[in-house]
Design a protein around this motif. Structure first.
Motif, PDB file in Angstrom:
ATOM      1  N   HIS A 188     -62.965 -50.477  17.258  1.00 20.61           N
ATOM      2  CA  HIS A 188     -62.044 -49.418  17.693  1.00 20.61           C
ATOM      3  C   HIS A 188     -60.770 -50.000  18.289  1.00 20.61           C
ATOM      4  O   HIS A 188     -60.710 -51.173  18.681  1.00 20.61           O
ATOM      5  N   THR A 191     -58.364 -49.453  24.452  1.00 18.94           N
ATOM      6  CA  THR A 191     -58.598 -48.488  25.526  1.00 18.94           C
ATOM      7  C   THR A 191     -58.101 -49.120  26.828  1.00 18.94           C
ATOM      8  O   THR A 191     -57.777 -50.313  26.875  1.00 18.94           O
ATOM      9  N   ASP A 204     -67.214 -42.954  27.819  1.00 21.38           N
ATOM     10  CA  ASP A 204     -66.566 -42.328  26.661  1.00 21.38           C
ATOM     11  C   ASP A 204     -65.058 -42.284  26.853  1.00 21.38           C
ATOM     12  O   ASP A 204     -64.470 -41.228  27.107  1.00 21.38           O
ATOM     13  N   PRO A 206     -60.997 -42.651  25.829  1.00 18.02           N
ATOM     14  CA  PRO A 206     -60.132 -42.439  24.656  1.00 18.02           C
ATOM     15  C   PRO A 206     -59.293 -43.670  24.368  1.00 18.02           C
ATOM     16  O   PRO A 206     -59.172 -44.584  25.197  1.00 18.02           O
ATOM     17  N   LEU A 237     -65.960 -41.535  21.757  1.00 17.42           N
ATOM     18  CA  LEU A 237     -64.614 -41.021  21.474  1.00 17.42           C
ATOM     19  C   LEU A 237     -63.694 -42.088  20.891  1.00 17.42           C
ATOM     20  O   LEU A 237     -62.965 -41.840  19.924  1.00 17.42           O
ATOM     21  N   ARG A 238     -63.702 -43.290  21.462  1.00 12.73           N
ATOM     22  CA  ARG A 238     -62.776 -44.327  21.004  1.00 12.73           C
ATOM     23  C   ARG A 238     -63.041 -44.741  19.555  1.00 12.73           C
ATOM     24  O   ARG A 238     -62.111 -45.040  18.810  1.00 12.73           O
ATOM     25  N   MET A 240     -64.634 -42.702  17.333  1.00 14.92           N
ATOM     26  CA  MET A 240     -64.385 -41.511  16.510  1.00 14.92           C
ATOM     27  C   MET A 240     -62.893 -41.331  16.238  1.00 14.92           C
ATOM     28  O   MET A 240     -62.499 -40.959  15.131  1.00 14.92           O
ATOM     29  N   GLN A 241     -62.046 -41.606  17.235  1.00 16.20           N
ATOM     30  CA  GLN A 241     -60.598 -41.510  17.006  1.00 16.20           C
ATOM     31  C   GLN A 241     -60.153 -42.528  15.955  1.00 16.20           C
ATOM     32  O   GLN A 241     -59.335 -42.215  15.080  1.00 16.20           O
ATOM     33  N   THR A 256     -71.554 -39.888  11.836  1.00 12.94           N
ATOM     34  CA  THR A 256     -71.862 -40.645  13.045  1.00 12.94           C
ATOM     35  C   THR A 256     -73.331 -41.071  13.060  1.00 12.94           C
ATOM     36  O   THR A 256     -74.183 -40.416  12.461  1.00 12.94           O
TER      37      THR A 256
END
Length: 382
Positions: A188, A191, A204, A206, A237-238, A240-241, A256
């Motif tokens: 990812h 962050t 979680d 972003p 979240l990180r 998934m983005q 997922t």
């Protein structure tokens, strides 16, 4: 190869005359086939010493037949909890034996430990009692030294295993053929935690604005590659983005899977390596050197390897000859590279992975693998 090891040890007198028994099976349950067995009388010892000796013998037997993933099942709560890292090993004899077991464990991709009731560990229990009784085996000899007629089923199973190994393709300089599954491993983007190298497992967080820009750069890079069949992602979240940016560029959905999630760092969550070293120096050193040691309240590398390995095996079986994107975190990606390279656990502390990096590995159903790319950040590096 995935195997189950059932092991047990016991003494008559505690301490007293002692022995161990260990069985390597191709699966769990009553229909499991025996691949190897070990049993030996070890003189005057305690139950716990005998149990550890049984575990070590079972792991050694699994190593000899080429196992890569081992599920250990024992009715010794002490051995299971200590080897899982949840209980400290206090007794000097136990520390030495636990260290021996951990050393053998490092040759495997993953080892898990499960406590089972005694009635579910009857095979190993029967072996150790056989040598203690002296009714079938000569005292002091291993079961694989017993008379030929007593070993026929075991020898047949081992022979079948050896034949299966011999039938696999020989090692080659050539990469796997087109039936291999190509995994495009994406870490990812940035962050706030990754900027200062804080342990971020289950938090979680972003992506930062820079992280989103990196995710779009990854998407452009992958979009220029060969056709991708599926995008899988950790559900945090990180990831998934990052995965959504990639999937949108490819016109694919994101699927997922919890097994792609980062290691659970427990009480070390949010700390830097220096802060962890200051707080728990001995435990951190053990955690980095022994894959079965858990972070306090968290996971061990061996536990993460078991779940990630199971997921990769499923993907390889489901997507032969296809390109698959896996968006995940540092630890799962490193463990996948470790599996593809066939290296030891030291790779985890010697390999650095940047945020928004690309690594590419290929796995064939035959078990062959190759690493094509590691930690490429040319798509966003300035």
């Amino acid at each position: 190869m995935r195997v189950v090891v059932e092991a047990d040890g016991g003494s008559r007198g505690n301490p007293g005359p002692a022995a161990y028994g260990a069985v390597v099976l191709d699966s769990e349950g009553p229909a499991a086939q025996v691949l190897a067995q070990r049993a030996e009388r070890i003189g005057h010892a305690t139950n716990n010493v005998a149990e550890y000796r049984g575990l070590i013998a079972g792991l050694e037997a699994a190593k000899e037949i080429g196992a890569r993933h081992v599920a250990v099942r024992m009715d010794s709560k002490l051995v299971v909890e200590q080897m899982s890292g949840r209980w400290k090993v206090k007794h000097a004899d136990m520390r030495e034996l636990a260290s021996q077991a951990a050393a053998v464990s490092r040759v495997f991709d993953a080892v898990s430990y499960t406590w089972v009731p005694r009635e579910q560990n009857k095979r190993a229990d029967a072996l150790l009692n056989t040598v203690l009784d002296g009714a079938v085996l000569d005292i002091g000899k291993r079961i694989d030294e017993a008379p030929r007629q007593r070993q026929a089923p075991q020898q047949q199973a081992v022979q079948q295993t050896l034949e299966a190994v011999a039938a696999q393709p020989a090692a080659s300089w050539e990469p796997p053929k087109s039936s291999s599954t190509r995994l495009i491993l994406v870490r990812h983007g940035e962050t706030e935690a990754s900027r200062v190298f804080r342990q971020c497992g289950r938090s979680d967080l972003p992506l930062t604005a820079t992280g989103m820009s990196q995710a779009r750069a990854v998407a452009r890079r992958i979009g220029s590659r060969d056709a991708v069949a599926q995008v899988y992602s950790s559900p945090l979240l990180r990831t998934m983005q990052t995965a959504t940016a990639v999937a949108d560029a490819l016109g694919l959905p994101v699927r997922t899977d919890e097994r792609l999630i980062e290691m659970d760092f427990g009480e070390w969550e949010g700390l830097t390596g220096q802060e962890i070293q200051a707080r728990d120096p001995e435990l951190r050193d053990q955690w980095l050197s022994d894959p079965t040691t858990t972070a306090p309240g968290g996971e061990s590398f061996a536990q993460v390897a078991a779940r990630v390995g199971a997921f990769v095996d499923e993907v390889v079986e489901k997507h032969p000859g296809e390109n698959i994107v896996l968006v995940s975190h540092v630890t799962p990606i490193k463990l996948t590279l470790k599996s593809a390279l066939g290296t030891g656990w030291e790779l985890l502390t010697r390999l650095f992975l940047d945020v928004a990096s690309l690594s590419v590995v290929e796995f064939a159903a035959s078990g062959r693998s190759s690493v094509r790319l590691v930690n490429d950040i040319s798509h966003w590096q300035r």
